[in-house]
Design an enzyme around this catalytic site. Structure first.
Site, PDB file in Angstrom:
ATOM      1  CE1 TYR A 132      -3.196  -2.742   0.108  1.00 59.63           C
ATOM      2  CE2 TYR A 132      -3.827  -2.146   2.319  1.00 59.63           C
ATOM      3  CZ  TYR A 132      -4.002  -3.084   1.235  1.00 59.63           C
ATOM      4  OH  TYR A 132      -4.922  -3.913   0.933  1.00 59.63           O
ATOM      5  CE  LYS A 165       0.872 -17.532  -2.482  1.00 59.74           C
ATOM      6  NZ  LYS A 165       0.052 -18.903  -2.271  1.00 59.74           N
ATOM      7  CG  ASP A 176      -2.345 -19.942  -0.110  1.00 63.19           C
ATOM      8  OD1 ASP A 176      -1.763 -19.967   0.584  1.00 63.19           O
ATOM      9  OD2 ASP A 176      -2.349 -20.361  -1.472  1.00 63.19           O
ATOM     10  CG  ASP A 220      -7.110  -4.025   3.905  1.00 66.91           C
ATOM     11  OD1 ASP A 220      -8.335  -3.778   4.909  1.00 66.91           O
ATOM     12  OD2 ASP A 220      -7.011  -3.492   2.927  1.00 66.91           O
ATOM     13  CG  ASP A 267     -12.571  -6.214   6.285  1.00 72.75           C
ATOM     14  OD1 ASP A 267     -12.065  -5.585   7.550  1.00 72.75           O
ATOM     15  OD2 ASP A 267     -12.873  -5.625   5.245  1.00 72.75           O
TER      16      ASP A 267
END
Ligand code: NAD
Length: 358
Positions: A142, A192, A225, A249, A253
């Protein structure tokens, strides 16, 4: 203990929920012999109305001078037409930046009394869930370099960069370890690393830092994942997730959603030192503002986080969380979590009941 708390009530239901949280903090002060002083400052839409900007300088000064900050929520229909930096939400980003808050901590907590609210089946959530997501907040993709260009052959092309330094990873690991030391002493670090170089540095650094400074903490790795899958398959296996900005992020959620009740979820943002910014994860709910309908529990639980993580008052924090559990056990519900047969109460009464049980 004497503490000054800056209160940024903000817009919509912000003043109602922060008033409720202050009532609970006053009950804590009275019961445990502390002195909490509350100093109110404008932020968001109400700051635009009174001072012409969403984050007036006196608000920043007040927050930097306080021991911690309690925030309600900002935004509303009245300011929806405004653009970019002039919007109420710019006040939020501004205060996080001014306080140099580089971590965001969101406990996704489902009280077992509210198991019905979860979209997951009862057998997965009957004992309640609590997953603390520790998300790096000021680095990664970001904030990395980005750009776009026209490629004659393929058309417009755009790129973003995921970049992390050892220092950035170490300081968020420190926050996670500090919190985990007071909990299960188990962290699942999410990355990852099978694909990304930045994730391989993340993994190596998290392990090295934790081993060096917190040898009692167990760090396990999980690929992002798989983690996304495990949150809906078996959420009770997790106590704390530590992860990068973008993965955090998304996963925070997802974890919040498995609890099913936005009015219940607290959060904190921390930087260097113990001063933090504590706020519910929901917005200003303009549709119910001023009608005594809001659920104050997310804000009350944010205060429980403040007591523990900024002031080191573990017993006081637990007293607030226990009081919330008791009120739910006794069947009191605000409209957003109401189910047939329960006792419906407003924002003020819910806060009063919790304060009374502290
Ligand atoms: P929202 O979270 O304010 O509301 C979504 C829905 O949840 C609404 O139906 C609302 O009534 C309900 N709700 C939210 N909090 C509740 C509570 N404590 N008790 C009972 N019901 C509750 O999200 P939105 O409607 O998308 O946004 C409204 C405004 O809030 C917008 O201006 C948005 O920009 C702003 N916002 C602010 C923050 C923040 O201050 N951190 C976060 C998100 C949205």
């Amino acid at each position: 203990m004497k503490k000054t708390i800056a209160v940024l009530a903000g817009d919509g239901i912000g003043p109602e929920i922060t008033d409720g949280a202050i009532a609970v903090l006053n009950a804590v002060a009275q019961k445990f012999g502390h002195e909490f002083t509350f100093k109110h400052y404008p932020i968001g839409g109400c700051a635009i109305d009174c001072c012409g900007v969403p984050l007036p300088p006196e608000t920043v000064e007040g927050c930097l001078a306080a021991d911690s900050v309690l925030l309600g929520a900002v935004g509303g229909y009245k300011w929806d037409g405004m653009a970019g930096d002039a919007r109420p939400e710019a006040g939020l980003l501004g205060i996080r930046k001014a306080m140099r808050l580089y971590s965001n901590i969101r406990p996704a907590r489902l009280f077992k009394q509210l198991a019905d609210a979860s979209p997951l089946k009862e057998s997965l959530v009957r004992d309640g869930i609590e997953i603390i997501v520790v998300r790096e907040l000021t680095g990664g993709i970001y904030f990395g370099e980005r750009g776009s260009y026209d490629d004659n052959e393929n058309g417009a092309t755009a790129w973003d960069t995921e970049k992390y330094s050892v220092r950035e990873i170490e300081r968020i690991t420190e926050i996670a370890c500090r919190l985990a030391a007071n909990r299960s002493k188990k962290i699942v670090s999410v990355d990852k690393a099978n694909v990304l170089e930045s994730s391989r540095l993340w993994r190596k650094t998290v392990h090295a830092y934790a081993k060096r400074h917190y040898p009692e903490i167990v760090v396990e790795d999980m690929l992002v994942d798989n983690c996304a899958m495990q949150i809906v398959k078996n959420p009770a296996q997790f106590d704390m997730l530590l992860t990068s900005n973008m993965f955090g992020d998304i996963l925070s959620d997802e974890a919040a959603q498995v609890t099913g009740s936005i009015g219940m979820l607290a959060s904190s943002s921390l930087g260097e030192g113990t001063r933090g910014l504590y706020e519910p994860i929901h917005g200003s709910a303009p549709d119910i503002a001023g009608r005594d309908l809001a659920n104050p529990i997310a804000t009350v639980l944010s205060c429980a986080m403040m007591l523990r993580d900024s002031f080191g008052l573990n017993g006081e924090s637990a007293a607030v969380e226990t009081a919330v559990g008791r009120v739910l056990e006794e069947g009191y519900r605000t409209a957003d979590i109401y189910a047939e047969g329960m006792k419906k109460v407003g924002c003020r009464e819910m806060a009063r009941l919790i304060a009374e049980r502290v």
